[in-house]
Design a protein around this motif. Sequence first.
Motif, PDB file in Angstrom:
ATOM      1  N   PRO A  88     -27.046  -4.690  22.500  1.00 40.72           N
ATOM      2  CA  PRO A  88     -27.761  -4.383  21.264  1.00 40.72           C
ATOM      3  C   PRO A  88     -29.268  -4.606  21.343  1.00 40.72           C
ATOM      4  O   PRO A  88     -29.739  -5.482  22.060  1.00 40.72           O
ATOM      5  N   TRP A  89     -29.989  -3.782  20.616  1.00 36.90           N
ATOM      6  CA  TRP A  89     -31.432  -3.884  20.399  1.00 36.90           C
ATOM      7  C   TRP A  89     -32.270  -3.788  21.665  1.00 36.90           C
ATOM      8  O   TRP A  89     -33.356  -4.335  21.753  1.00 36.90           O
ATOM      9  N   LEU A 122     -33.650   1.835  21.278  1.00 41.46           N
ATOM     10  CA  LEU A 122     -33.769   2.144  19.854  1.00 41.46           C
ATOM     11  C   LEU A 122     -34.168   3.596  19.638  1.00 41.46           C
ATOM     12  O   LEU A 122     -34.758   4.228  20.513  1.00 41.46           O
ATOM     13  N   ASP A 181     -30.503   0.927  16.247  1.00 35.11           N
ATOM     14  CA  ASP A 181     -30.076   0.432  17.555  1.00 35.11           C
ATOM     15  C   ASP A 181     -29.032   1.403  18.095  1.00 35.11           C
ATOM     16  O   ASP A 181     -28.008   1.648  17.452  1.00 35.11           O
ATOM     17  N   ASP A 230     -29.096  -0.568  11.729  1.00 33.11           N
ATOM     18  CA  ASP A 230     -30.394   0.019  11.447  1.00 33.11           C
ATOM     19  C   ASP A 230     -31.213  -0.824  10.485  1.00 33.11           C
ATOM     20  O   ASP A 230     -30.712  -1.714   9.826  1.00 33.11           O
ATOM     21  N   HIS A 231     -32.506  -0.528  10.476  1.00 25.68           N
ATOM     22  CA  HIS A 231     -33.450  -1.148   9.554  1.00 25.68           C
ATOM     23  C   HIS A 231     -34.175  -0.022   8.831  1.00 25.68           C
ATOM     24  O   HIS A 231     -34.583   0.958   9.458  1.00 25.68           O
ATOM     25  N   SER A 242     -42.996  -2.305  13.001  1.00 29.81           N
ATOM     26  CA  SER A 242     -41.846  -2.487  13.891  1.00 29.81           C
ATOM     27  C   SER A 242     -41.867  -3.882  14.526  1.00 29.81           C
ATOM     28  O   SER A 242     -40.815  -4.481  14.719  1.00 29.81           O
ATOM     29  N   ILE A 283     -38.704  -5.712  13.541  1.00 27.88           N
ATOM     30  CA  ILE A 283     -37.721  -5.546  14.613  1.00 27.88           C
ATOM     31  C   ILE A 283     -37.894  -6.588  15.712  1.00 27.88           C
ATOM     32  O   ILE A 283     -36.971  -7.337  16.030  1.00 27.88           O
ATOM     33  N   HIS A 330     -35.160  -9.197  16.864  1.00 31.59           N
ATOM     34  CA  HIS A 330     -34.307  -8.758  17.966  1.00 31.59           C
ATOM     35  C   HIS A 330     -34.970  -8.776  19.343  1.00 31.59           C
ATOM     36  O   HIS A 330     -34.305  -8.518  20.332  1.00 31.59           O
ATOM     37  N   PRO A 364     -37.788  -4.081  22.641  1.00 28.61           N
ATOM     38  CA  PRO A 364     -36.815  -3.137  23.206  1.00 28.61           C
ATOM     39  C   PRO A 364     -37.272  -2.584  24.546  1.00 28.61           C
ATOM     40  O   PRO A 364     -38.460  -2.614  24.879  1.00 28.61           O
TER      41      PRO A 364
END
Length: 142
Positions: free
Chosen positions: A58-59, A62, A85, A91-92, A109, A113, A117, A120
């Motif tokens: 995850p993350w 993106l 993701d 999602d955001h 971001s 984000i 997280h 990315p």
Amino acid sequence: MGHFDVNKTLEIAMDHYFWPHMRKTMENVCASCITRKQAISKVMPHDLYTPLAISSSPWIDLSMGFILGLPRTKKERDTIFVIVDIFSKMDHFIPCHKTDNATHIAYLSFREIVRLHGVPKTIVSDRDVKFLSRFGRSYGAR
């Protein structure tokens, strides 16, 4: 990555936002989305699309996009910046202004984000090369 059908898009947006005639707005947004039209097109061969790489956690990978043409909020925001993701589809939704530049979007971001997280590995977007270049430079400078 874009959005889902009208019902799913509406369901996700209703978790955070409300305005009169919201369903009609989402129907218009979904109906006018070129990416979605091409993806569901029966005429265009599907072998021309390049699938996204399968993410391993995850993350890390993106996708980002924008929902435009929304009514203004009390804080004058008229756009939703969407980060998804690719691995988990989590999602955001970040409210912003249609006129925000790449530097401000990179700041948003980071604030929403990266703080939660981490940084990315890849970000996929349908924005133009100029925007992505400025976004990348601003992202790297933080």
